[in-house]
Write an enzyme that holds these catalytic residues in place. Sequence first.
Site, PDB file in Angstrom:
ATOM      1  N   LYS A  44       7.756  -3.423  13.282  1.00 20.13           N
ATOM      2  CA  LYS A  44       7.699  -1.740  13.036  1.00 20.13           C
ATOM      3  C   LYS A  44       8.067  -0.724  14.828  1.00 20.13           C
ATOM      4  CE  LYS A  44       5.595   2.109  12.150  1.00 20.13           C
ATOM      5  NZ  LYS A  44       6.426   2.995  11.041  1.00 20.13           N
ATOM      6  N   SER A  45       8.947   0.612  14.497  1.00 14.99           N
ATOM      7  CA  SER A  45       9.151   1.225  15.370  1.00 14.99           C
ATOM      8  C   SER A  45       7.609   1.412  16.243  1.00 14.99           C
ATOM      9  CB  SER A  45       9.678   2.722  14.701  1.00 14.99           C
ATOM     10  OG  SER A  45      10.681   2.742  14.672  1.00 14.99           O
ATOM     11  N   ASN A 126      15.408   3.767  16.996  1.00 12.81           N
ATOM     12  CA  ASN A 126      15.236   5.306  15.788  1.00 12.81           C
ATOM     13  C   ASN A 126      15.012   6.522  16.351  1.00 12.81           C
ATOM     14  OD1 ASN A 126      13.923   6.771  14.013  1.00 12.81           O
ATOM     15  ND2 ASN A 126      12.149   5.136  13.358  1.00 12.81           N
ATOM     16  N   CYS A 129      12.872   9.331  13.087  1.00 12.93           N
ATOM     17  CA  CYS A 129      11.798   9.701  12.318  1.00 12.93           C
ATOM     18  C   CYS A 129      11.141  10.849  12.801  1.00 12.93           C
ATOM     19  CB  CYS A 129      10.689   9.002  13.183  1.00 12.93           C
ATOM     20  SG  CYS A 129       8.898   9.048  12.596  1.00 12.93           S
ATOM     21  N   LYS A 163      18.842   4.066  15.040  1.00  9.02           N
ATOM     22  CA  LYS A 163      19.069   4.220  13.347  1.00  9.02           C
ATOM     23  C   LYS A 163      18.796   5.837  12.743  1.00  9.02           C
ATOM     24  CE  LYS A 163      15.811   4.036   9.595  1.00  9.02           C
ATOM     25  NZ  LYS A 163      14.855   2.700   9.076  1.00  9.02           N
ATOM     26  N   GLY A 247      17.316   3.075  -0.983  1.00  9.14           N
ATOM     27  CA  GLY A 247      17.782   2.592  -2.338  1.00  9.14           C
ATOM     28  C   GLY A 247      17.637   1.673  -2.863  1.00  9.14           C
ATOM     29  N   THR A 269      11.247   0.723   0.519  1.00  3.32           N
ATOM     30  CA  THR A 269      10.278   1.033  -0.574  1.00  3.32           C
ATOM     31  C   THR A 269       9.751  -0.332  -1.777  1.00  3.32           C
ATOM     32  OG1 THR A 269      10.825   3.493  -0.298  1.00  3.32           O
ATOM     33  CG2 THR A 269       9.442   2.789  -2.521  1.00  3.32           C
TER      34      THR A 269
HETATM   35  C1  SIN Z   1       6.741   6.897  10.457  1.00  5.02           C
HETATM   36  O1  SIN Z   1       5.721   6.094  11.004  1.00  5.02           O
HETATM   37  O2  SIN Z   1       6.412   7.798  10.118  1.00  5.02           O
HETATM   38  C2  SIN Z   1       8.127   6.653   9.985  1.00  5.02           C
HETATM   39  C3  SIN Z   1       9.054   6.097  10.757  1.00  5.02           C
HETATM   40  C4  SIN Z   1      10.461   7.160  10.638  1.00  5.02           C
HETATM   41  O3  SIN Z   1      10.352   7.536   9.542  1.00  5.02           O
HETATM   42  O4  SIN Z   1      11.086   6.230  11.435  1.00  5.02           O
END
Ligand code: SIN
Length: 308
Positions: A44-45, A126, A129, A163, A247, A269
Site C-alpha cells: 500500500k502506498s 505514487n 493520489c 504511478k 478495468g 477493483t
Molecule cells: C487512497 O489511499 O486514497 C488511494 C491511493 C491512490 O489513489 O493513489
Amino acid sequence: MSLETSISDKSFTNCLMNASGAKCMTLEELTNLKNAPCGTWITKSCTINPREGNPSPRYVDLALGSINSMGLPNLGFDFYLNYVLEEHLDGNDDLFFSVAGLTLEENVEMLHKIQNSDFSGCVELNLSCPNIPGKPQTGYDFERTHEVLTQVFSFYKKPLGVKLPPYFDMVHFEMMAEILNQFPIKFVTCINSIGNALFIDDEAVVIKPKGGFGGIGGAYVKPTALANVRMFYKLLRKDIAIIGCGGVENGRDVFEHILCGASMVQVGTQLMKDDISVFSRLLNELEEIMKLKNYHSINDFKGKLIEL
Ligand code: SIN
C-alpha cells in the site's frame, strides 16, 4: 506457453500483480498476495507516519467498477520498510514498494532510507493520489513533476518507477513523456483512478469524504487506461516498461493491456471484488486467449496492437 515478463533487471513468472491500495495494507493481506499465483505484488502506498485515512464510507463497489476516497490509510513507512527487509532476508527482492509522501521532503526522506537499506526491489513512486484534501495530484503539475524527479534521481540509484494519473489530452501525454524520458526511470504505471468523480445513489452521494468526490476504477476506466498505456508505450524510451492498471475484470482485459504495450498488469477493483482467487482465473483466461491465437509468450503480442 510462458507468461513470464520483466521490469528493469527483474523477471517475474507471470504478468499479474495487485494495484497498490487493493488488499495490501496489513501483514495478513501482504502474506495472502505473496502466496497468490501473481507474478509479484506491491505494498500500500505509504507516508512517513501511519495514517487513518479519510472517514468512512470511503470505498464503494459499483456495477461497473468502484469509487474510493481512501485518503492513503497505511501503517507508516517503517512498517513497510521492515516488511520488505524481512522479504529480503527470505531471499525475495522482487516485490514492489509503493511510496506516496505528502510532500517532496517526505518522499525524499523515505527514498533516502530505502536507498540506504538492503532492499533492492522496485519502488513505485505514487504521483497521483487524488484523495488528499488540499494536495493536488503531482502528475498533473508538469513543472512540479520535473522538480520531484530531479531531486529524487540526484541520489536514488535503485529501480524506481512512477504511478501516473490518467491523461486525456495529446499535448499532456507528450509533455509528461518528455519529462519522464529525461530520467533513469524503469517503469511507469498507467493509470491511477480517474480522480474526483461523483456517483449518486437515489439522491445522495455514496462516499463520505470530499462531499462524495472520489477516484473511479474498474470497467468505467478501461478505455482511458488502455489509451494511457498505449500513448506512453509509444512515447517513452524503450527501456521504460509500462505497467497497465485499470478495468481488468477478465483475461481479455489483461490481453488488451499487453497488446497496448504493458509488460505487467495490475488488478485493483476486481481484486477487491473477488479476492485473491482473481489471479488464477485471469491467468487461465489469458492462457486460453493465447492458445487460441497461437501465442507462446507475452512478447509475441506485447505492443502489437493493430492500427488501421
Ligand atoms: C487512497 O489511499 O486514497 C488511494 C491511493 C491512490 O489513489 O493513489
